[in-house]
Design a protein around this motif. Sequence first.
Motif: not given
Lengths: 239, 238
Positions: A119-146
Motif C-alpha cells: 500500500x505504498x505505491x502512491x508514496x513513490x515521490x515522497x521523501x522517506x523522512x516524510x513517511x509515517x512511522x508505519x509506512x517507513x517501517x514497511x518500506x524498510x522491510x521491503x528493502x530488506x527483502x529486495x
Amino acid sequence: MKYAIEVSGLTKTFGATTAVQHLSLRVKKGSIFGLLGHNGAGKSTTIDCILGTQKPSQGAIKILGMDPSKDRKQLFQNVGVQFQESAFQKGLKVKEICEITHSLYKNPLDWKEKLEMFGLSHRLKVKVSELSGGERQKLCILLAMMGQPDVIFLDELTTGLDPLARREVWSTLQNLKDLGVTIFLTSHFMDEVENLCDEILVLKNGQTLISGTVPEVIAYSGGKNMDDAFIKLIEGEFE
Amino acid sequence: MNTFWLLYKAEIKLSFREMSSVIFGLILPAGLMALMGLFANNNEELNLSFAAIATIGLCATGLMSLPLSLSSYREQKVLKRYKVTPISPMNLLFAHVSYCFSLSIFSMTMVYAVARFGFGMTLIGSPWKFTAGYLLVMVAIHSVGLMIASLSPSEKTTGAISSALYFPMFLLSGATIPFEIMPNFLQAIVKVLPLTHGIELLKGISLDQLSNLTFSISLLALTTMIGLFISIKFFKWE
C-alpha cells in the motif's frame, strides 16, 4: 547444512563493560527466530556482531556457512537486513532508495509490485523522512527483502506500527517463511513473538536466560503466556 | 556501475533539494564574477578576478558539502547500512566525491562563461595549464574536507569546523578581498591557508607568469598528501 545461522560463544566487551556474554544460538533453515530482552540487554550488539558490523571479542559466527566479516560481498547477496534506525541520505525519495537498493542485487524482486502490496505505491515521490512511522517501517522491510534473501534480519520489527499494519507485516513474514526464508528478529511485543517465532532466546544484561520454543520458555518460567513469562524472566525470579 | 550511477545521480538531486551547495557553489561565484567584472578596468584584472572567483565553487563542495555529508551519513548510519549489502559504503563516498568534483568544475566553467561572455575576458595563459592547476587546487581542498570528516566526532562539530575554515578562506584568501590590500598581520595568517596558494597558482597561470609557482604547487601537493594520509588513517564508517 541444517542451520542458517550458527553462533557459538559470542562475547562482546566495550572497555570494562560486557555487552554480550558467551552467547550461543543456532537457527534452523526456514524457521523464525526471536531474540528478546529488555532495552539495553544486548540485542542490537548481538545482531551487529552476527552481521559483522562489529567485531566480536570472542566467539565464532557463521551465516549460511560463511563468515560475515570475510565473505560479506557474497553473503549479503543472500542476507537482507533491516536495522532499528532507518538510515537513508537526508531528502532521498522512496523511488530513489528503491532503485538504488534494487541495483545492489543479482536477483532482486519486483519492488513496484511489492510496494503496491504494501500500500505504498502512491508514496513513490515522497521523501522517506516524510513517511509515517508505519509506512517507513514497511518500506524498510521491503528493502530488506529486495535481494530475495535466504536469511533476513529484522531489528525491532513492528515498533511504531498500528495493529492493522502489524498484521500485514506478520502475514508478509509468514509468506516469506513459507518460501523457505529464515527470519531472525527482535521484538518487544510478546504476542508477536508467540505468533511468529519457532524458537526464541531471552537476554538479560548480555546473559542468556533461556532459549527454546515458545511453549518451552513459558513452561520454564511458570507464566501463563509469553507476556507473563517475559516479565517473570526479566524481573529475575529465576536466579 | 549501475549502482554508482544511481548513487551519483541521487547525490546531485539531494544537493539541489538542499540548495546550500547551489547557493554557495554556483550562484554566489557567478554573481560575484558579474560584480567584479563591472569593476575591472582591463583584461588583466578580469583574469585575476576569474582566477580567484573560480575557486569559490570548489571550496563550497570541498569544505562544506563533502565533510558535512560524510559526517551526516556516518551519524545517520547510512554508511553502516551499506555495510550489510553486497557493496561497500566506499561506493557512496566515491559517488559524493564525484558529485563534488562535478559541481566544482561546473562552477568554474560558469564563472568563466560570465567573464568571457559578459565582459569579453580572454585568458592570457594556457587554458590547459589553468585546468590542470584548477584540478590540483580542487583535489587539495577536498582532501582537507575529507580530513575534517575523518577527525570530527559529530555532524555538529563538522558544521562548526567547516564554517570556521570556509568563511575565512572565502573572505581572506584573495577570492573576494584582494590579498594586496590587507594589513600585514592578516597577510601572514592568510599565507598559511592552502587556498591562498591555490589562488596564487591560478592567478599566475592565468597571467602566464609561471615563475615562483613551485612553492604553491608543492604546498598544494603536500596538503593533498597529508589530507589523504590522515583520512585513510582515521576515517571511521561508524
